[in-house]
Design a protein around this motif. Structure first.
Motif, PDB file in Angstrom:
ATOM      1  N   UNK A  83       8.061  13.146 -34.556  1.00 57.35           N
ATOM      2  CA  UNK A  83       6.955  13.578 -33.694  1.00 57.35           C
ATOM      3  C   UNK A  83       5.840  14.200 -34.524  1.00 57.35           C
ATOM      4  N   UNK A  84       4.649  14.233 -33.930  1.00 56.19           N
ATOM      5  CA  UNK A  84       3.489  14.710 -34.665  1.00 56.19           C
ATOM      6  C   UNK A  84       2.895  15.981 -34.067  1.00 56.19           C
ATOM      7  N   UNK A  85       3.730  16.737 -33.324  1.00 57.87           N
ATOM      8  CA  UNK A  85       3.183  17.932 -32.671  1.00 57.87           C
ATOM      9  C   UNK A  85       3.689  19.235 -33.287  1.00 57.87           C
TER      10      UNK A  85
ATOM     11  N   UNK B 174       0.139  23.980 -31.007  1.00 58.44           N
ATOM     12  CA  UNK B 174       0.730  25.135 -30.309  1.00 58.44           C
ATOM     13  C   UNK B 174       2.115  24.845 -29.746  1.00 58.44           C
ATOM     14  N   UNK B 175       2.409  23.573 -29.433  1.00 58.11           N
ATOM     15  CA  UNK B 175       3.730  23.235 -28.896  1.00 58.11           C
ATOM     16  C   UNK B 175       4.836  23.444 -29.916  1.00 58.11           C
TER      17      UNK B 175
ATOM     18  N   UNK C 122      11.640  24.275 -28.740  1.00 52.10           N
ATOM     19  CA  UNK C 122      12.337  23.130 -28.166  1.00 52.10           C
ATOM     20  C   UNK C 122      12.739  22.149 -29.262  1.00 52.10           C
ATOM     21  N   UNK C 123      13.865  21.448 -29.034  1.00 52.37           N
ATOM     22  CA  UNK C 123      14.283  20.424 -29.999  1.00 52.37           C
ATOM     23  C   UNK C 123      13.311  19.262 -29.926  1.00 52.37           C
ATOM     24  N   UNK C 124      13.000  18.687 -31.068  1.00 49.44           N
ATOM     25  CA  UNK C 124      12.171  17.487 -31.140  1.00 49.44           C
ATOM     26  C   UNK C 124      12.697  16.616 -32.269  1.00 49.44           C
ATOM     27  N   UNK C 125      12.515  15.324 -32.152  1.00 47.97           N
ATOM     28  CA  UNK C 125      12.981  14.409 -33.187  1.00 47.97           C
ATOM     29  C   UNK C 125      12.947  12.976 -32.718  1.00 47.97           C
TER      30      UNK C 125
ATOM     31  N   UNK D 286       7.848  17.800 -28.311  1.00 45.68           N
ATOM     32  CA  UNK D 286       8.008  19.056 -27.580  1.00 45.68           C
ATOM     33  C   UNK D 286       7.302  19.017 -26.230  1.00 45.68           C
ATOM     34  N   UNK D 287       6.309  18.178 -26.110  1.00 42.15           N
ATOM     35  CA  UNK D 287       5.623  17.970 -24.839  1.00 42.15           C
ATOM     36  C   UNK D 287       5.766  16.506 -24.440  1.00 42.15           C
ATOM     37  N   UNK D 288       5.832  16.253 -23.143  1.00 39.57           N
ATOM     38  CA  UNK D 288       5.990  14.882 -22.667  1.00 39.57           C
ATOM     39  C   UNK D 288       4.796  14.017 -23.040  1.00 39.57           C
TER      40      UNK D 288
END
Length: 226
Positions: free
Chosen positions: A175-177, A181-182, A187-190, A96-98
């Motif tokens: 991902x591990x976030x 808070x993110x 937002x899509x994450x994967x 979700x974060x760069x």
């Protein structure tokens, strides 16, 4: 080899960052090395570091690789340590974060002083090592194609590196976030997986009619590289 055999940890191979991705299992090292046939060989030549891609093959406790650059370096300093790196990329980890983006991968570092294998007293091992290289990249090709002649062997130098000092790291999973808070950003994450497969064989345009693709080559089509 025992399934629980462990790699000896040295100051060079100790996992200092992302220790949870590190492995000392010899089986993991063997799996990473078996899954490919191109490595990067790091040497110091004329006082300058150089990293070159080259082909390799493994046989028991020995890593065989072409290394003309390293061969020149080793003539000047026979005790020089080299570093061989093998890396397989399995996917992009899109967080979700760069800052949390990453890569799913399998990698190995092998350190050591390689032994030069040349024609002459080492002729039998040179042939064996070249077969190991050939069969790792194209199984069955050694018994199909013309083998090296004496002139070609005399012009070939192989390096034999013991698998006694190595480091392995493997990253898998999403991902591990999500718990940070993110995770509330919406937002899509994967993971975006990356798979390498062999394509259809492309005959040499100079081939005359009547030369079908050999079975051992045709069998590789659409199979995964690693």
């Amino acid at each position: 080899m025992s399934d629980d055999q462990r790699l000896t940890v040295t100051d060079r191979t100790r996992h200092r960052r992302l220790r949870e991705q590190g492995s000392t299992a010899r089986a993991d090292l063997d799996a990473v090395l078996r899954a490919g046939f191109v490595c990067h060989l790091g040497v110091v030549t004329d006082g300058v570091p150089m990293v070159v891609p080259t082909v390799y093959g493994t046989d028991g406790d020995t890593l065989y690789l072409h290394g003309s650059v390293a061969s020149r370096s080793l003539r000047a300093d026979p005790a020089a340590v080299v570093c061989v790196t093998v890396t397989h990329v399995d996917g992009l980890v899109l967080s979700r974060s760069l800052f949390e983006h990453g890569v799913n991968y399998r990698s190995a570092l092998v350190y050591g002083v390689p032994r030069r294998v040349t024609a002459g007293d080492d002729a039998a091992e040179l042939l064996h090592g070249l077969r190991v290289l050939s069969e790792q990249s194209a199984p069955g090709q050694w018994d199909y194609a013309r083998r090296p002649n004496a002139k070609e062997l005399a012009a070939t130098t192989l390096l034999a590196l013991p698998l006694t000092e190595a480091s392995v790291k493997i990253r898998t999973g999403p991902p591990e976030d999500a718990d940070s808070p993110d995770g509330a950003l919406g937002l899509w994450a994967g993971v975006l997986p990356l798979t390498t497969v062999w394509g259809a064989p492309e005959p040499d345009p100079a081939l005359p009619p009547g030369h079908p693709v050999p079975a051992h080559i045709a069998a590789r089509e659409a199979t995964g590289l690693s």
